[in-house]
Write an enzyme that holds these catalytic residues in place. Structure first.
Site, short mmCIF file in Angstrom:
data_model
loop_
_atom_site.label_atom_id
_atom_site.label_comp_id
_atom_site.label_asym_id
_atom_site.label_seq_id
_atom_site.Cartn_x
_atom_site.Cartn_y
_atom_site.Cartn_z
N GLY A 71 4.08 -4.90 3.68
CA GLY A 71 3.60 -4.56 5.01
C GLY A 71 4.23 -5.44 6.08
O GLY A 71 5.18 -6.18 5.83
N HIS B 33 10.64 0.76 -3.56
CA HIS B 33 9.37 1.35 -3.14
C HIS B 33 9.36 2.86 -3.41
O HIS B 33 10.31 3.56 -3.05
CB HIS B 33 9.15 1.12 -1.64
CG HIS B 33 8.89 -0.31 -1.28
ND1 HIS B 33 7.63 -0.84 -1.23
CD2 HIS B 33 9.74 -1.32 -0.97
CE1 HIS B 33 7.71 -2.12 -0.87
NE2 HIS B 33 8.98 -2.43 -0.72
N HIS C 17 13.42 -4.12 -6.80
CA HIS C 17 12.68 -3.99 -5.53
C HIS C 17 12.91 -2.58 -5.00
O HIS C 17 13.83 -2.32 -4.22
CB HIS C 17 13.16 -5.04 -4.53
CG HIS C 17 12.29 -5.13 -3.30
ND1 HIS C 17 11.69 -6.30 -2.90
CD2 HIS C 17 11.91 -4.20 -2.40
CE1 HIS C 17 10.99 -6.07 -1.79
NE2 HIS C 17 11.13 -4.81 -1.46
N HIS D 81 6.41 -10.08 -0.26
CA HIS D 81 7.43 -9.84 0.76
C HIS D 81 7.31 -10.98 1.78
O HIS D 81 6.27 -11.14 2.42
CB HIS D 81 7.15 -8.52 1.50
CG HIS D 81 7.56 -7.28 0.75
ND1 HIS D 81 6.95 -6.89 -0.41
CD2 HIS D 81 8.51 -6.36 1.04
CE1 HIS D 81 7.50 -5.76 -0.82
NE2 HIS D 81 8.46 -5.42 0.04
N GLU E 6 11.36 -12.24 5.80
CA GLU E 6 12.07 -11.04 6.30
C GLU E 6 11.83 -10.95 7.80
O GLU E 6 12.70 -11.28 8.59
CB GLU E 6 11.56 -9.81 5.56
CG GLU E 6 12.24 -8.50 5.96
CD GLU E 6 11.59 -7.28 5.30
OE1 GLU E 6 12.22 -6.21 5.35
OE2 GLU E 6 10.47 -7.40 4.76
N ASP F 158 15.50 -1.55 -2.03
CA ASP F 158 14.31 -1.54 -1.19
C ASP F 158 13.76 -0.12 -1.07
O ASP F 158 12.75 0.22 -1.69
CB ASP F 158 14.60 -2.13 0.19
CG ASP F 158 13.35 -2.60 0.90
OD1 ASP F 158 12.26 -2.51 0.31
OD2 ASP F 158 13.45 -3.06 2.06
N ASP G 191 7.38 5.31 -2.13
CA ASP G 191 7.32 6.16 -0.93
C ASP G 191 8.63 6.11 -0.16
O ASP G 191 9.13 7.14 0.30
CB ASP G 191 6.13 5.79 -0.03
CG ASP G 191 5.96 4.30 0.19
OD1 ASP G 191 6.86 3.52 -0.20
OD2 ASP G 191 4.92 3.90 0.76
#
Length: 319
Positions: free
Chosen positions: A159, A7, A5, A186, A189, A266, A9
């Site tokens: 998102g 990302h 997991h 996702h 959370e 993450d 960016d």
């Protein structure tokens, strides 16, 4: 070590951001520390929406062909230097189309860059939550279909979970199931256990975070029965206010309930973390034994979308 997991960016190296900003004529703070404060979460972060604001600079830089390639190259080199043996990197191609690139082109660029990765890596394409993202999400699914088996390994939904509930994306989930591509969502959370239930019922084989599943024993049992993997990201969850400390983080409760879990970063830059740090925090706080760590690593390997040959190599490397 394996990160499932991660990302793109949110994990753009700070020095890469400075280099890409200079190439694109985008002003950034003068010092590395000041730039880190722009890209990493500070102590005043209150929730997931505040956390997501730290992605702004990195996202603004990933609309150019060369920037996408450089970011992936630099990130994979960093992961290799940190000792990772495998990773699955995710990003939303729809967020890199501001300057004329199509989602297909963005994905093609990313996959080409990954061919030079020093460690094996799968690419996960993220759909985005939102009121106006449905058409772009459908395009993401079509792009994933074109590259599935050629480097793309799964589709994700990311998102703001609190603003755009999981059940709003049933049409996309149906298209993913029809395409036969693994789905990650996702969930659990910023929203509660019901979001996790909806994700599992939609066909998700892994859940990003999912820690609030514990709010409903029936959802926990559903995860156990379906053998759905939770992609745990401890530091990120502390920063978004879900838990007050690593000691309060529920990895042991989940494990004792029979839920499959893996440990991830993450967003290495946004959360100012590494996979080694995440493991260290949990080993110390939850008093994980060597046998428990070993078991988690083997479960993690099984949950990857890597070819069986790669999985076998990873299993042999588990201490």
């Amino acid at each position: 070590m394996i990160d499932l997991h991660l990302h793109l960016d949110g994990s753009m190296p700070i020095d890469t951001a400075r280099k890409l900003a200079a190439e694109q004529g985008i002003p950034v703070p003068a010092t590395r520390e000041e730039l880190r404060q722009v890209m990493s979460v500070m102590r005043d972060c209150k929730d997931l929406n505040g956390y997501l604001a730290r992605f702004q600079l990195a996202c603004s830089l990933l609309h150019v062909r060369e920037a996408i390639s450089e970011c992936i190259h630099d990130l994979m080199e960093e992961l290799h230097q940190q000792g990772l043996q495998y990773a699955e990197v995710r990003f939303a191609p729809q967020k890199s189309c501001l300057h004329g690139l199509t989602q297909y082109e963005v994905t093609e660029i990313a996959l080409q860059a990954l061919k030079d990765s020093p460690i094996p890596c799968g690419l996960i394409l993220s759909m985005m939550r939102g009121d106006d993202t449905h058409e772009a999400n459908k395009e993401t699914i079509e792009v994933a279909k074109a590259f599935y088996g050629k480097g793309v390994v799964a589709i994700d939904l990311a998102g703001s979970e609190s603003l755009y509930p999981t059940h709003n994306f049933k049409e996309e989930f149906a298209l993913v199931r029809e395409a036969g591509i693994p789905l990650i969502v996702h969930a659990g959370e910023a929203a509660g256990a019901e979001s996790v239930r909806e994700a599992v019922e939609a066909g998700a084989v892994r859940i990003g975070h999912g820690v609030r599943s514990l709010e409903d024993p029936e959802v926990v049992q559903l995860l156990v029965d379906k053998r759905v993997m939770l992609e745990l990201c401890p530091t990120s969850n502390l920063q978004t206010g879900i838990f007050p400390s690593y000691e309060a983080y529920p990895i042991r409760q989940l494990m004792e309930a029979g839920v499959r879990v893996c440990v991830n970063t993450d967003n290495m830059t946004v959360s100012d973390t590494t996979l080694a740090k995440e493991w260290q925090h949990l080993i110390e706080a939850a008093h994980l034994t060597k046998e428990e760590v070993h078991a988690i690593l083997l479960d993690t390997i099984d949950a990857t979308f890597a070819p069986e040959k790669t999985k076998e190599q990873l299993r042999k490397a588990v201490p």
